[in-house]
Every structure is written in structure tokens, then in C-alpha cells.
Design a protein around this motif. Structure first.
Motif, PDB file in Angstrom:
ATOM      1  N   SER A   1       0.953  -1.097   0.028  1.00 42.20           N
ATOM      2  CA  SER A   1      -0.183   0.248  -0.002  1.00 42.20           C
ATOM      3  C   SER A   1       0.807   1.211  -0.140  1.00 42.20           C
ATOM      4  O   SER A   1       2.078   1.268   0.596  1.00 42.20           O
ATOM      5  CB  SER A   1      -0.805  -0.067   1.288  1.00 42.20           C
ATOM      6  N   SER A   2       0.154   2.455  -0.366  1.00 42.85           N
ATOM      7  CA  SER A   2       1.001   3.757  -0.375  1.00 42.85           C
ATOM      8  C   SER A   2      -0.031   4.745  -1.023  1.00 42.85           C
ATOM      9  O   SER A   2      -0.787   4.406  -1.421  1.00 42.85           O
ATOM     10  CB  SER A   2       2.215   3.681  -1.468  1.00 42.85           C
ATOM     11  N   PRO A   3       0.427   5.968  -0.812  1.00 43.86           N
ATOM     12  CA  PRO A   3      -0.525   6.932  -1.437  1.00 43.86           C
ATOM     13  C   PRO A   3      -0.189   6.730  -2.888  1.00 43.86           C
ATOM     14  O   PRO A   3       0.954   6.511  -3.401  1.00 43.86           O
ATOM     15  CB  PRO A   3       0.276   8.197  -0.987  1.00 43.86           C
TER      16      PRO A   3
ATOM     17  N   ARG B   1     -15.323   1.681  -6.442  1.00 43.58           N
ATOM     18  CA  ARG B   1     -15.549   0.524  -5.445  1.00 43.58           C
ATOM     19  C   ARG B   1     -14.296  -0.341  -6.147  1.00 43.58           C
ATOM     20  O   ARG B   1     -14.059  -0.570  -7.417  1.00 43.58           O
ATOM     21  CB  ARG B   1     -16.727  -0.394  -5.681  1.00 43.58           C
ATOM     22  N   TYR B   2     -13.503  -0.813  -5.261  1.00 45.96           N
ATOM     23  CA  TYR B   2     -12.531  -1.829  -5.654  1.00 45.96           C
ATOM     24  C   TYR B   2     -12.422  -3.126  -4.841  1.00 45.96           C
ATOM     25  O   TYR B   2     -13.103  -3.110  -3.661  1.00 45.96           O
ATOM     26  CB  TYR B   2     -11.159  -1.177  -5.140  1.00 45.96           C
ATOM     27  N   GLY B   3     -12.276  -4.251  -5.212  1.00 40.01           N
ATOM     28  CA  GLY B   3     -12.313  -5.473  -4.550  1.00 40.01           C
ATOM     29  C   GLY B   3     -11.369  -6.629  -5.028  1.00 40.01           C
ATOM     30  O   GLY B   3     -11.175  -6.312  -6.335  1.00 40.01           O
TER      31      GLY B   3
ATOM     32  N   PHE C   1      -0.493  -7.934  -3.571  1.00 41.57           N
ATOM     33  CA  PHE C   1      -1.842  -7.197  -3.457  1.00 41.57           C
ATOM     34  C   PHE C   1      -1.409  -5.711  -3.624  1.00 41.57           C
ATOM     35  O   PHE C   1      -0.718  -5.273  -3.000  1.00 41.57           O
ATOM     36  CB  PHE C   1      -2.484  -7.430  -2.253  1.00 41.57           C
ATOM     37  N   ASP C   2      -2.038  -5.043  -4.655  1.00 44.09           N
ATOM     38  CA  ASP C   2      -1.856  -3.487  -4.703  1.00 44.09           C
ATOM     39  C   ASP C   2      -3.180  -2.971  -4.301  1.00 44.09           C
ATOM     40  O   ASP C   2      -4.191  -2.749  -5.114  1.00 44.09           O
ATOM     41  CB  ASP C   2      -1.436  -2.982  -6.101  1.00 44.09           C
ATOM     42  N   ILE C   3      -3.199  -2.823  -2.830  1.00 42.82           N
ATOM     43  CA  ILE C   3      -4.679  -2.286  -2.471  1.00 42.82           C
ATOM     44  C   ILE C   3      -4.513  -1.213  -1.308  1.00 42.82           C
ATOM     45  O   ILE C   3      -3.345  -1.057  -0.756  1.00 42.82           O
ATOM     46  CB  ILE C   3      -5.511  -3.540  -1.828  1.00 42.82           C
TER      47      ILE C   3
END
Ligand code: 5GP
Length: 228
Positions: free
Chosen positions: A32-34, A101-103, A121-123
């Protein structure tokens, strides 16, 4: 904020003949990241460097950007289709980001874990939290920070695809995303891609050696002891 979470009980390891009787339980590596901190570049570099990890392709209701390929970058779906996936328990986690929406589709992740492979995962932080709640023994969370807020703003401005309003919204969201760094197992300050890629590769390598990810160790050690 809308998030979702569901239960999963994957058959999370297999005995790999190449790894004798030790076996392997897959790592779920969450990045994760901004946006603009270089996460996508790092993810691509890791996938190129390591054949045993595959990228989870998310479903999203947002429109494809120029150059994005359906089924490769994302599964681009309608809001109705997304809702159907939620209803069918077909998503491991989901969240609303930038009004879209993302899933994470469940089936491919379970298939990879069952095959003893790792998944990247890039979430966002919401998805990372949900995955860690659902699969605490499997998830490893890595947060990527930009070297400075100016560097982040610069990278966002240079992304020709997004309008000024979108860039502004992303900067505001970046500050929010960064506030969750403390929930992650590892933090990489992305000053230079080669060093950051090396750090990410090292994290994956070390996590693979964890005792709980080598489920046949006791049996293996038993075989060593009975050999003489
Ligand atoms: P983008 O629209 O720029 O591709 O992604 C926007 C944000 O949504 C990024 O922070 C990305 O990590 C996050 N994201 C992408 N896919 C998923 C997903 O399946 N679940 C969650 N929770 N976030 C995601």
C-alpha cells in the motif's frame, strides 16, 4: 467509507516435491502507499524478479485509463456487477476509494495459495486491514512512502492522465493514506527504485523462511534425525 470483509479458509499450503517434505504456505504480500509513491513500479519489478509470486487483479467500477487492459490491470466492471460479486461472496475484501469501488476476487487468491504460490496485492489501507483480519497468518503488509511530499506532488502532477481536480483529491487522500503507515509490518521509503526493489525482494525472501510457512518442518527434521 464502505468496506467489506468475508471469511475464508483456504487450503493454504501444499507439499512441493522440489522442496522435499518441508512444504510451503504462500505469502500474501500487501503493498500500500499513497498514489504516486512508486508502488506500481515496485510491484512490477518484484513480479519480474520472482516467478513464484503473482499479482492479484482487482475488480473496480472506475473507468479504464488509457493503456490499461481489462483483465490485466483490473477487471473493469459495472456497479451492478460489483454488487453481484459482493452478494455472491466472490470478493475477499472490498472498499470504496475515490468514489469508486475496488475489490479482490477470492477464487484466484485461493487457487494460488493452494498451489503454494505467493500473491501480491496493490490495495489501500482498508483492504490491507480486512485481509489481515481475515488471514492473519498469511498476510505481510508493506507500506511504501515517498521520499518527500514535494516528490509525491510532482509525480502526481506528471501523471498526464489525471485532471487538476483529480490530482488535488489524490493529494488530500495521500495524506490520509500515509496516516496508516503504523499498521504495516514493513515500511520502505522509496528514494531509489533499485534499492526499494531489493528491500521488497528481501522482505519476501525472509517471510518465506518463517517457520510457520514451512509446515512440514517437524516431519523433515524427524527424517534428518532418523537418518543415522
Ligand atoms: P487506482 O484507481 O489509482 O488504480 O487505485 C486507487 C487506489 O485503490 C490505490 O490506493 C489502490 O491500491 C487501491 N486499490 C486497488 N485495487 C484495490 C482492491 O481490490 N481493494 C482495495 N481495498 N483497494 C484497492
Amino acid at each position: 467509507m464502505t468496506t467489506g470483509q468475508s471469511n475464508v479458509s483456504p487450503q493454504a499450503f501444499r507439499m512441493d516435491p522440489d522442496e522435499t517434505t518441508v512444504g510451503r504456505r504462500g505469502v500474501l504480500l500487501v503493498l500500500s502507499s499513497p498514489s504516486g509513491a512508486g508502488k506500481t513500479t515496485l510491484a512490477r519489478a518484484l513480479l519480474k524478479a520472482d516467478q513464484n509470486i503473482t499479482m492479484s487483479v482487482s475488480a473496480t467500477t472506475r473507468a479504464a485509463r488509457p493503456g490499461e487492459v481489462d483483465g490485466q490491470d483490473y477487471h473493469f466492471v459495472t456497479p451492478d456487477r460489483f454488487e453481484e460479486m459482493v452478494g455472491a461472496d466472490a470478493l475477499l475484501e472490498w472498499a470504496t476509494v475515490f468514489d469508486n469501488r475496488y475489490g479482490t476476487p477470492r477464487a484466484p487468491v485461493e487457487a494460488e495459495l493452494s498451489a503454494g504460490r505467493d500473491v501480491l496485492f496493490d490495495i489501500d489501507w482498508q483492504g490491507a486491514q480486512q485481509l489481515a483480519d481475515t488471514l492473519p497468518a498469511d498476510v505481510v503488509r508493506v507500506f511504501v512512502l515517498p521520499p518527500s511530499i514535494d516528490a509525491l506532488a510532482e509525480r502526481l502532477r506528471n501523471r498526464a492522465q489525471d485532471s487538476d481536480a483529480v490530482v488535488e483529491a489524490r493529494m488530500a487522500r495521500a495524506v490520509d493514506e500515509i496516516s496508516h503507515w503504523g499498521e504495516y509490518d514493513y515500511v520502505i521509503v522509496n528514494r531509489a527504485v533499485p534499492q526499494s526493489t531489493a528491500a521488497l525482494t528481501a522482505i519476501l525472501c525472509a517471510e518465506r523462511q518463517k517457520r510457520n510457512r514451512q509446515p512440514g518442518l517437524a516431519q523433515f527434521v524427524g527424517s534428518l534425525n532418523s537418518a543415522d
